[in-house]
Design a protein around this motif. Structure first.
Motif, PDB file in Angstrom:
ATOM      1  N   UNK A 252       0.993  -1.138   0.197  1.00 11.39           N
ATOM      2  CA  UNK A 252      -0.012   0.052  -0.208  1.00 11.39           C
ATOM      3  C   UNK A 252       0.939   1.205   0.000  1.00 11.39           C
ATOM      4  N   UNK A 253       2.089   1.224   0.974  1.00 10.73           N
ATOM      5  CA  UNK A 253       2.786   2.347   1.075  1.00 10.73           C
ATOM      6  C   UNK A 253       3.509   2.817  -0.445  1.00 10.73           C
ATOM      7  N   UNK A 254       3.763   1.738  -0.969  1.00 10.81           N
ATOM      8  CA  UNK A 254       4.454   1.929  -2.378  1.00 10.81           C
ATOM      9  C   UNK A 254       3.570   2.698  -3.321  1.00 10.81           C
ATOM     10  N   UNK A 255       2.314   2.341  -3.494  1.00 13.06           N
ATOM     11  CA  UNK A 255       1.374   2.979  -4.288  1.00 13.06           C
ATOM     12  C   UNK A 255       0.735   4.298  -3.877  1.00 13.06           C
ATOM     13  N   UNK A 256       0.736   4.607  -2.441  1.00 11.29           N
ATOM     14  CA  UNK A 256       0.346   5.778  -1.854  1.00 11.29           C
ATOM     15  C   UNK A 256       1.307   6.177  -0.676  1.00 11.29           C
ATOM     16  N   UNK A 257       2.500   6.845  -1.113  1.00  7.80           N
ATOM     17  CA  UNK A 257       3.851   6.890  -0.233  1.00  7.80           C
ATOM     18  C   UNK A 257       3.474   8.002   0.743  1.00  7.80           C
ATOM     19  N   UNK A 258       2.475   8.957   0.343  1.00  6.88           N
ATOM     20  CA  UNK A 258       2.461  10.307   1.430  1.00  6.88           C
ATOM     21  C   UNK A 258       1.055  10.665   1.600  1.00  6.88           C
ATOM     22  N   UNK A 259       0.044  10.065   2.100  1.00  6.61           N
ATOM     23  CA  UNK A 259      -1.113  10.189   2.335  1.00  6.61           C
ATOM     24  C   UNK A 259      -1.637  11.680   2.772  1.00  6.61           C
ATOM     25  N   UNK A 260      -0.932  12.214   3.888  1.00  3.59           N
ATOM     26  CA  UNK A 260      -1.292  13.466   4.342  1.00  3.59           C
ATOM     27  C   UNK A 260      -0.882  14.525   3.172  1.00  3.59           C
ATOM     28  N   UNK A 261       0.531  14.012   2.739  1.00 10.34           N
ATOM     29  CA  UNK A 261       0.901  15.439   1.701  1.00 10.34           C
ATOM     30  C   UNK A 261       0.158  15.204   0.347  1.00 10.34           C
ATOM     31  N   UNK A 262      -0.545  14.006   0.189  1.00  9.92           N
ATOM     32  CA  UNK A 262      -1.546  14.271  -1.110  1.00  9.92           C
ATOM     33  C   UNK A 262      -2.823  14.928  -0.789  1.00  9.92           C
ATOM     34  N   UNK A 263      -3.257  14.871   0.626  1.00  9.80           N
ATOM     35  CA  UNK A 263      -4.539  15.564   0.904  1.00  9.80           C
ATOM     36  C   UNK A 263      -4.342  17.230   0.732  1.00  9.80           C
ATOM     37  N   UNK A 264      -2.960  17.344   1.460  1.00 10.96           N
ATOM     38  CA  UNK A 264      -2.560  18.829   1.461  1.00 10.96           C
ATOM     39  C   UNK A 264      -2.294  19.251  -0.085  1.00 10.96           C
ATOM     40  N   UNK A 265      -1.852  18.803  -0.876  1.00 14.22           N
ATOM     41  CA  UNK A 265      -1.494  19.138  -2.289  1.00 14.22           C
ATOM     42  C   UNK A 265      -2.945  19.151  -2.991  1.00 14.22           C
ATOM     43  N   UNK A 266      -4.034  18.343  -2.593  1.00 14.71           N
ATOM     44  CA  UNK A 266      -5.162  18.407  -3.363  1.00 14.71           C
ATOM     45  C   UNK A 266      -5.948  19.499  -2.850  1.00 14.71           C
ATOM     46  N   UNK A 267      -5.635  19.943  -1.377  1.00 12.21           N
ATOM     47  CA  UNK A 267      -6.246  20.944  -0.955  1.00 12.21           C
ATOM     48  C   UNK A 267      -5.705  22.412  -1.453  1.00 12.21           C
ATOM     49  N   UNK A 268      -4.614  22.444  -1.456  1.00 12.93           N
ATOM     50  CA  UNK A 268      -3.651  23.459  -2.413  1.00 12.93           C
ATOM     51  C   UNK A 268      -4.309  23.745  -3.875  1.00 12.93           C
TER      52      UNK A 268
END
Length: 163
Positions: free
Chosen positions: A1-17
């Motif tokens: 899972x970590x291999x395909x979704x390495x930084x979940x919190x960063x992903x949400x922050x980038x989506x918010x930005x």
């Protein structure tokens, strides 16, 4: 899972930005933001120097709120200083000792200082123990260093470094 979704919190922050940048919550923009938030960390994982560990995520949310408030207040302060009597400004460089050891936490601190109007992080010492900070108007350098340490460095230590 970590291999395909390495930084979940960063992903949400980038989506918010992304949503803030496009100024829209249209479903297509939300999907595109989430896609960008997933793809950017996935494609840049090999460039990250260390694994990102957030030990206290709720402290991170509180910290972001503090930063936003400080940025707004600093904008008004800098505007007042520059539009008022710029000849009375007392710019100064201070060498601030660091307790942070993580590259990510130090980088975060330097960026937060630079994002706050009136201060700029200028240089990190080679041993990573001191950060040179320039401030637009300083009457007491120790007070400025203590403020940065208590408002930014201490919370970053709690968030990104295991105590």
């Amino acid at each position: 899972m970590h291999r395909f979704f390495p930084h979940p919190i960063l992903a949400l922050i980038l989506a918010g930005i992304w949503l803030l940048l496009v100024n829209s919550i249209h479903p297509g923009q939300i999907v595109l933001g989430l896609l960008l938030g997933w793809m950017i960390p996935l494609l840049t994982t090999q460039f990250w120097p260390e694994a990102v560990r957030i030990y206290k995520p709720f402290h991170l949310l509180h910290f972001v709120g503090i930063i936003l408030i400080d940025i707004i207040q600093a904008n008004f302060t800098v505007a007042r200083l520059v539009l008022g009597r710029p000849d009375r400004l007392q710019p100064a460089f201070i060498s601030m000792p660091l307790i942070l050891k993580s590259d990510l936490a130090i980088s975060f601190l330097a960026n937060v200082i630079t994002l706050t109007p009136g201060t700029v992080s200028a240089r990190l010492s080679h041993d990573r123990c001191h950060l040179l900070v320039h401030a637009l108007d300083v009457t007491n350098t120790e007070e400025l260093a203590n403020t940065i340490k208590s408002r930014y460095e201490k919370p970053l230590k709690e968030i990104f470094e295991k105590c």
